[in-house]
Write an enzyme that holds these catalytic residues in place. Structure first.
Site, mmCIF file in Angstrom:
data_model
loop_
_atom_site.group_PDB
_atom_site.id
_atom_site.type_symbol
_atom_site.label_atom_id
_atom_site.label_comp_id
_atom_site.label_asym_id
_atom_site.label_seq_id
_atom_site.Cartn_x
_atom_site.Cartn_y
_atom_site.Cartn_z
ATOM 1 N NE ARG A 157 10.771 -5.370 45.682
ATOM 2 C CZ ARG A 157 11.506 -6.315 46.260
ATOM 3 N NH1 ARG A 157 10.959 -7.148 47.125
ATOM 4 N NH2 ARG A 157 12.795 -6.425 46.020
ATOM 5 C CB ILE A 158 10.963 -2.187 39.627
ATOM 6 C CG1 ILE A 158 11.400 -1.678 41.014
ATOM 7 C CG2 ILE A 158 11.054 -1.061 38.594
ATOM 8 C CD1 ILE A 158 12.875 -1.330 41.139
ATOM 9 C CB THR A 236 15.479 1.520 35.467
ATOM 10 O OG1 THR A 236 14.532 0.440 35.485
ATOM 11 C CG2 THR A 236 14.995 2.619 34.548
ATOM 12 N NE ARG A 238 22.710 -1.922 41.108
ATOM 13 C CZ ARG A 238 21.685 -1.236 41.646
ATOM 14 N NH1 ARG A 238 20.852 -0.585 40.859
ATOM 15 N NH2 ARG A 238 21.524 -1.194 42.946
ATOM 16 C CD GLU A 267 25.473 3.808 37.703
ATOM 17 O OE1 GLU A 267 24.913 2.868 37.117
ATOM 18 O OE2 GLU A 267 25.064 4.314 38.744
ATOM 19 C CG HIS A 285 21.798 4.866 39.496
ATOM 20 N ND1 HIS A 285 22.702 3.849 39.641
ATOM 21 C CD2 HIS A 285 20.647 4.409 40.073
ATOM 22 C CE1 HIS A 285 22.141 2.831 40.270
ATOM 23 N NE2 HIS A 285 20.891 3.144 40.543
HETATM 24 P P1 NAP Z 1 12.696 -7.796 42.738
HETATM 25 O O1 NAP Z 1 11.316 -7.534 43.202
HETATM 26 O O2 NAP Z 1 13.535 -8.764 43.478
HETATM 27 O O3 NAP Z 1 12.592 -8.204 41.189
HETATM 28 C C1 NAP Z 1 13.598 -8.793 40.474
HETATM 29 C C2 NAP Z 1 12.988 -9.915 39.678
HETATM 30 O O4 NAP Z 1 13.982 -10.410 38.799
HETATM 31 C C3 NAP Z 1 12.498 -11.089 40.518
HETATM 32 O O5 NAP Z 1 11.127 -11.248 40.278
HETATM 33 C C4 NAP Z 1 13.298 -12.270 40.005
HETATM 34 O O6 NAP Z 1 12.618 -13.421 39.644
HETATM 35 C C5 NAP Z 1 13.755 -11.783 38.667
HETATM 36 N N1 NAP Z 1 14.971 -12.480 38.223
HETATM 37 C C6 NAP Z 1 16.111 -12.706 38.884
HETATM 38 N N2 NAP Z 1 16.978 -13.351 38.114
HETATM 39 C C7 NAP Z 1 16.377 -13.534 36.929
HETATM 40 C C8 NAP Z 1 16.764 -14.124 35.711
HETATM 41 N N3 NAP Z 1 17.962 -14.671 35.562
HETATM 42 N N4 NAP Z 1 15.880 -14.133 34.683
HETATM 43 C C9 NAP Z 1 14.653 -13.585 34.819
HETATM 44 N N5 NAP Z 1 14.231 -13.016 35.969
HETATM 45 C C10 NAP Z 1 15.081 -12.985 36.991
HETATM 46 O O7 NAP Z 1 13.534 -6.452 42.686
HETATM 47 P P2 NAP Z 1 13.022 -4.965 42.360
HETATM 48 O O8 NAP Z 1 12.688 -4.279 43.622
HETATM 49 O O9 NAP Z 1 12.027 -5.039 41.273
HETATM 50 O O10 NAP Z 1 14.389 -4.328 41.816
HETATM 51 C C11 NAP Z 1 15.009 -4.837 40.661
HETATM 52 C C12 NAP Z 1 16.373 -4.215 40.455
HETATM 53 O O11 NAP Z 1 16.216 -2.872 40.028
HETATM 54 C C13 NAP Z 1 17.248 -4.099 41.697
HETATM 55 O O12 NAP Z 1 17.941 -5.307 41.956
HETATM 56 C C14 NAP Z 1 18.181 -2.958 41.381
HETATM 57 O O13 NAP Z 1 19.374 -3.443 40.811
HETATM 58 C C15 NAP Z 1 17.410 -2.164 40.355
HETATM 59 N N6 NAP Z 1 17.005 -0.825 40.828
HETATM 60 C C16 NAP Z 1 17.487 0.276 40.204
HETATM 61 C C17 NAP Z 1 17.088 1.533 40.621
HETATM 62 C C18 NAP Z 1 17.583 2.763 39.942
HETATM 63 O O14 NAP Z 1 17.745 3.767 40.600
HETATM 64 N N7 NAP Z 1 17.795 2.737 38.638
HETATM 65 C C19 NAP Z 1 16.205 1.673 41.703
HETATM 66 C C20 NAP Z 1 15.742 0.539 42.312
HETATM 67 C C21 NAP Z 1 16.150 -0.718 41.871
HETATM 68 P P3 NAP Z 1 11.774 -14.440 40.464
HETATM 69 O O15 NAP Z 1 10.490 -13.731 40.673
HETATM 70 O O16 NAP Z 1 11.672 -15.580 39.547
HETATM 71 O O17 NAP Z 1 12.533 -14.708 41.724
HETATM 72 C C1 GLV Z 2 19.075 1.681 43.253
HETATM 73 O O1 GLV Z 2 19.675 1.527 42.254
HETATM 74 C C2 GLV Z 2 18.684 0.648 44.150
HETATM 75 O O2 GLV Z 2 19.047 -0.521 43.911
HETATM 76 O O3 GLV Z 2 18.033 0.963 45.133
#
Ligand code: NAP
Ligand code: GLV
Length: 320
Positions: A157-158, A236, A238, A267, A285
């Site tokens: 998604r992100i 952004t 982990r 962190e 963060h």
């Molecule tokens: P998401 O939609 O689940 O996206 C994560 C993607 O990573 C999925 O498409 C998944 O692949 C892929 N993936 C998993 N393992 C992988 C690997 N080994 N190699 C390549 N791709 C891989 O999650 P999201 O909502 O985008 O969020 C992503 C992450 O951002 C969260 O888990 C969180 O840790 C972090 N985050 C941080 C903040 C902040 O405040 N900085 C805020 C929100 C989230 P597939 O499509 O192949 O399943």
């Molecule tokens: C923030 O880092 C989140 O995973 O929502």
């Protein structure tokens, strides 16, 4: 009726929704992370717990809560603080807040990307410290964005929202993923590549994978060595996805042009030397930190608990 414990105050509508539900709610009113011992003590006997990223949900947590625990709802999309398999074994449903923080987090990734490329931190400090003398043709020259290549590691998604923004800069997009994403190819003309190709080819590399065993130090010393000296690394996701100690060494040696970080390996501690790297832009963060987003996260986290305790469908359940 069930009993719900909220481990720390959250802004917006979440607590109100819980209070309006048929369930009984107790909120730890102090705006701080509960010490482990306090947390384990406070969750005893509750049916649902609304947790924060700093609350580790593992066998010890589940034991402390007791057999009545039915649902743990994380106030975050990332759930690396959860032992989902252990919870599942005990029939405890784990939930998170996907989707509602996607755009805010993509904005922070772009804030870091533009900020580090255009040396915003160095410039801002120069002004505040009275070191801005007169305009100079050579002062704080940075990197360009238009027409460059963005490599997205983790095409979820992100990652998608970050790539969508790149269209405004006419960037070429490549992505690293475990599966082909037809929408990426259709919407951005993006190409699926391996990690090495992404790191070698990206002018900007933005990391968006979840943290798990497979992604810990996905970008280590060797992988950092594949990046161009002119490239920027943005994280952004982990902290532990990147070997932060190796990153500091690479930044110090000028192995890459810069890094923009919102998350850190231990962190809130930073790897030694990172704070002195002028070519790093560092945020505490802030990915989801907008008023609306944090309220929406509270809404989803609260609705998750209410739905699970009511036996209704529609909670954002972590499948693990
Ligand atoms: P998401 O939609 O689940 O996206 C994560 C993607 O990573 C999925 O498409 C998944 O692949 C892929 N993936 C998993 N393992 C992988 C690997 N080994 N190699 C390549 N791709 C891989 O999650 P999201 O909502 O985008 O969020 C992503 C992450 O951002 C969260 O888990 C969180 O840790 C972090 N985050 C941080 C903040 C902040 O405040 N900085 C805020 C929100 C989230 P597939 O499509 O192949 O399943
Ligand atoms: C923030 O880092 C989140 O995973 O929502």
């Amino acid at each position: 009726m069930g009993r719900i414990f909220v481990t720390r105050p959250i802004p917006g509508v979440g607590i109100g929704l819980l209070e309006e539900s048929v369930h009984e709610v107790e909120v730890n009113g102090e705006d701080r992370v509960l010490e482990r011992g306090e947390l384990l003590e406070r969750i005893r006997g509750f049916d649902g717990v609304l947790t924060q990223m700093a609350d580790r949900v593992d066998a010890e947590f589940l034991d402390a809560a007791g057999e009545g625990l039915k649902c743990v709802s994380n106030y975050a999309v990332g759930y690396n603080n959860f032992d989902v398999a252990e919870a599942k074994k005990r029939g405890v449903v784990c939930c998170n807040t996907p989707g509602v923080l996607t755009e805010a987090t993509a904005d922070i990734a772009w804030t870091l990307l533009m900020g580090v490329a255009r040396r915003v931190y160095e410039g801002e400090r120069m002004v505040r410290e009275g070191r801005f003398g007169v305009w100079s043709p050579t002062m704080l020259l940075g990197g360009d964005l238009v027409g460059k290549t963005l490599a997205v590691i983790g095409a979820g998604r992100i990652g998608y929202a970050v790539a969508r923004r790149a269209m405004g800069w006419n960037m070429k997009v490549m992505y690293v993923s475990r599966s082909v994403k037809e929408d990426w190819e259709r919407d951005f003309g993006a190409e699926k590549v391996g990690l090495r190709e992404a790191l070698e080819g990206g002018d900007f590399v933005s990391v968006h994978v979840p943290l798990n065993e497979e992604t810990t130090h996905l970008i280590g010393r060797e992988e950092l060595g594949w990046m161009k000296e002119s490239a920027y690394l943005i994280n952004t996701a982990r902290g532990p996805v990147i070997d932060e100690k190796a990153l500091v060494e690479v930044l110090q040696a000028g192995g890459i042009a810069g890094a923009g970080l919102d998350v850190y390996e231990e962190e809130p501690k930073l790897a030694e030397g990172l704070v002195d790297c002028e070519n790093a832009l560092l945020l505490p963060h802030l990915g989801s930190a907008t008023i609306f987003t944090r309220s929406e996260m509270g809404r989803v986290a609260a609705e998750n608990l209410i739905k699970v305790l009511n036996g209704e469908d529609g909670a954002c359940v972590i499948e693990g």
